[in-house]
Design a protein around this motif. Sequence first.
Motif, PDB file in Angstrom:
ATOM      1  N   GLY A  50     -11.212 -26.075   8.632  1.00 42.15           N
ATOM      2  CA  GLY A  50     -10.475 -26.101   9.891  1.00 42.15           C
ATOM      3  C   GLY A  50      -9.005 -25.812   9.762  1.00 42.15           C
ATOM      4  O   GLY A  50      -8.243 -26.010  10.717  1.00 42.15           O
ATOM      5  N   VAL A  51      -8.568 -25.328   8.585  1.00 39.29           N
ATOM      6  CA  VAL A  51      -7.167 -24.977   8.388  1.00 39.29           C
ATOM      7  C   VAL A  51      -6.893 -23.624   9.043  1.00 39.29           C
ATOM      8  O   VAL A  51      -7.589 -22.646   8.776  1.00 39.29           O
ATOM      9  CB  VAL A  51      -6.819 -24.931   6.884  1.00 39.29           C
ATOM     10  CG1 VAL A  51      -5.383 -24.457   6.677  1.00 39.29           C
ATOM     11  CG2 VAL A  51      -7.015 -26.300   6.250  1.00 39.29           C
ATOM     12  N   THR A  52      -5.893 -23.559   9.889  1.00 33.64           N
ATOM     13  CA  THR A  52      -5.538 -22.309  10.559  1.00 33.64           C
ATOM     14  C   THR A  52      -4.911 -21.342   9.566  1.00 33.64           C
ATOM     15  O   THR A  52      -4.085 -21.731   8.737  1.00 33.64           O
ATOM     16  CB  THR A  52      -4.545 -22.585  11.704  1.00 33.64           C
ATOM     17  OG1 THR A  52      -5.166 -23.443  12.661  1.00 33.64           O
ATOM     18  CG2 THR A  52      -4.111 -21.293  12.388  1.00 33.64           C
ATOM     19  N   VAL A  53      -5.301 -20.061   9.645  1.00 29.96           N
ATOM     20  CA  VAL A  53      -4.744 -19.011   8.790  1.00 29.96           C
ATOM     21  C   VAL A  53      -4.116 -17.948   9.692  1.00 29.96           C
ATOM     22  O   VAL A  53      -4.775 -17.405  10.582  1.00 29.96           O
ATOM     23  CB  VAL A  53      -5.816 -18.374   7.890  1.00 29.96           C
ATOM     24  CG1 VAL A  53      -5.184 -17.319   6.987  1.00 29.96           C
ATOM     25  CG2 VAL A  53      -6.534 -19.429   7.067  1.00 29.96           C
ATOM     26  N   VAL A  54      -2.846 -17.647   9.459  1.00 24.76           N
ATOM     27  CA  VAL A  54      -2.121 -16.663  10.273  1.00 24.76           C
ATOM     28  C   VAL A  54      -1.752 -15.466   9.409  1.00 24.76           C
ATOM     29  O   VAL A  54      -1.116 -15.628   8.366  1.00 24.76           O
ATOM     30  CB  VAL A  54      -0.837 -17.285  10.865  1.00 24.76           C
ATOM     31  CG1 VAL A  54      -0.009 -16.218  11.582  1.00 24.76           C
ATOM     32  CG2 VAL A  54      -1.175 -18.412  11.823  1.00 24.76           C
ATOM     33  N   PRO A  55      -2.152 -14.247   9.796  1.00 24.97           N
ATOM     34  CA  PRO A  55      -1.739 -13.046   9.051  1.00 24.97           C
ATOM     35  C   PRO A  55      -0.314 -12.631   9.411  1.00 24.97           C
ATOM     36  O   PRO A  55       0.045 -12.584  10.590  1.00 24.97           O
ATOM     37  CB  PRO A  55      -2.758 -11.987   9.479  1.00 24.97           C
ATOM     38  CG  PRO A  55      -3.214 -12.433  10.825  1.00 24.97           C
ATOM     39  CD  PRO A  55      -3.094 -13.930  10.874  1.00 24.97           C
ATOM     40  N   HIS A  56       0.465 -12.353   8.366  1.00 28.05           N
ATOM     41  CA  HIS A  56       1.887 -12.027   8.525  1.00 28.05           C
ATOM     42  C   HIS A  56       2.108 -10.609   8.005  1.00 28.05           C
ATOM     43  O   HIS A  56       2.042 -10.362   6.804  1.00 28.05           O
ATOM     44  CB  HIS A  56       2.708 -13.036   7.724  1.00 28.05           C
ATOM     45  CG  HIS A  56       4.189 -12.899   7.860  1.00 28.05           C
ATOM     46  ND1 HIS A  56       4.833 -12.859   9.076  1.00 28.05           N
ATOM     47  CD2 HIS A  56       5.172 -12.808   6.913  1.00 28.05           C
ATOM     48  CE1 HIS A  56       6.140 -12.771   8.886  1.00 28.05           C
ATOM     49  NE2 HIS A  56       6.381 -12.718   7.584  1.00 28.05           N
ATOM     50  N   GLY A  57       2.329  -9.654   8.913  1.00 29.83           N
ATOM     51  CA  GLY A  57       2.476  -8.258   8.522  1.00 29.83           C
ATOM     52  C   GLY A  57       3.863  -7.932   8.013  1.00 29.83           C
ATOM     53  O   GLY A  57       4.853  -8.554   8.414  1.00 29.83           O
ATOM     54  N   VAL A  58       3.943  -6.926   7.125  1.00 30.02           N
ATOM     55  CA  VAL A  58       5.232  -6.535   6.560  1.00 30.02           C
ATOM     56  C   VAL A  58       5.466  -5.025   6.614  1.00 30.02           C
ATOM     57  O   VAL A  58       6.514  -4.556   6.167  1.00 30.02           O
ATOM     58  CB  VAL A  58       5.364  -7.012   5.087  1.00 30.02           C
ATOM     59  CG1 VAL A  58       5.323  -8.524   5.002  1.00 30.02           C
ATOM     60  CG2 VAL A  58       4.288  -6.394   4.199  1.00 30.02           C
ATOM     61  N   SER A  59       4.522  -4.250   7.148  1.00 28.91           N
ATOM     62  CA  SER A  59       4.646  -2.794   7.038  1.00 28.91           C
ATOM     63  C   SER A  59       4.636  -2.037   8.360  1.00 28.91           C
ATOM     64  O   SER A  59       4.718  -0.810   8.368  1.00 28.91           O
ATOM     65  CB  SER A  59       3.516  -2.248   6.156  1.00 28.91           C
ATOM     66  OG  SER A  59       2.246  -2.472   6.752  1.00 28.91           O
ATOM     67  N   LEU A  60       4.545  -2.712   9.498  1.00 31.63           N
ATOM     68  CA  LEU A  60       4.490  -1.991  10.775  1.00 31.63           C
ATOM     69  C   LEU A  60       5.797  -1.260  11.075  1.00 31.63           C
ATOM     70  O   LEU A  60       5.783  -0.150  11.603  1.00 31.63           O
ATOM     71  CB  LEU A  60       4.185  -2.964  11.919  1.00 31.63           C
ATOM     72  CG  LEU A  60       2.745  -3.083  12.395  1.00 31.63           C
ATOM     73  CD1 LEU A  60       2.671  -4.035  13.577  1.00 31.63           C
ATOM     74  CD2 LEU A  60       2.159  -1.734  12.763  1.00 31.63           C
TER      75      LEU A  60
END
Length: 446
Positions: A50-60
């Motif tokens: 149940g741990v939330t995972v957030v994707p963090h982009g670096v190339s847009l």
Amino acid sequence: MERLGTGIGWRPEIADAVESMPGVDWVEVVAENVCPGHLPESLRRLRERGVTVVPHGVSLGLGGADRPDEGRLTALAERAEALGSPLVTEHIAFVRAGGPLTASPRLEAGHLLPVPRTRDALDVLCANIRAAQDALPVPLAVENIAALISWPGEEMTEGQFLYDLADRTGVRLLIDVANLHTNHVNRGEDPAEALADLPLEAIAYVHVAGGFERDGVWHDSHAHPVPRHVLDILTDLASRVSPPGVLLERDENFPEPAELEGELGAIREALEKGGGARTTASADTARVASASAPSAAPPSPTSPSADDLTRQRLALTQTALLSALVAGTPVPEGFDRVRLGVQARALAGKRADVVAKVAPELPVILGASYRPAFLAYAHGHPMTDGYRHDALAFAEHALLAHQLEEASTRRQLREWWLERSGPAPRAHRPAAVRLARATRRVLLRR
């Protein structure tokens, strides 16, 4: 906005520690470092708990003059869906320049570079963020970045720029308090003034990270302990609003798990201290500050010609800056030449470090000569694609330049380059051996 709590940046090097660390409510993962169809087992287990995972982009490169790349947007959306994330995040930065808008070669920075706080840049950024919002399945939040350099002729402070951005697009903000400290040291900007101008209700979560100072310049390394100055800015922010989430970033030079747990504890203490100081009066002050923040000019006309002209103006300025940083062209007028030199050296050093990570065989093959050889190469060969392509181009250059004295080193480097530069991996057995074994198999079947 969903309450995230206290989190830490998930990295493969500390995956086991993160799983067993008490009090971790959520994690953030670099979007480009995960594959939706092959998620690391550690992330799977965290999700199951149940741990939330957030994707963090670096190339847009949402702050760049070009419209967002559809392929990169699709990839970011796929990661959000695979991770079941409540939002995705990116940066207010440009990472590449050149190309058709300037009729010049495409250049890659390999780093997050600041956009000018001008009306043109704001118009383009708003349009790019709207395009990203339309393409993503969950809300988007964008992060303020750290910078070594300032653009001449800026028309807004950072707080005003972020306020107007959120006001015009509805985008949420990822506020990095370490970056506010960096900009305080490097650009003389007051973190408290930036916080006072922010639309506090737009904050999605907060980043906290460490760095170091050298020769009067603060380097946002993400490889050092969080300093007291950064925690004090976090306390100031928490005295104005209760952020939905706070996350500790650490990208390398990882300490023992106990030290990371201690930093998380210091972050919680800073939040509690700020929360204790948050009163009705301070909340009213924050609302007044947000309401009185200067508003940007109305959005530019939506006709293609006006939009293209704005993008072209921004493209020309960004290309001139990036070319000076990575290709040695003249420094554009109004920039600090000394600071640009510091930034250029930092970009080349980071490029050498990342290439060594994506192609770890190169430092092994070249030994102590790898770094000076790569830095000499980078000085005259700007990056035009990703780091993997950069590694191949560097190896090819080293072979063609005939600078390798030892025959064994040349042979190893040549084999490494041949193995990776073709459309398919090379077979390791000599052709004669492969033919003999194939013939033997045919005879046995008979």
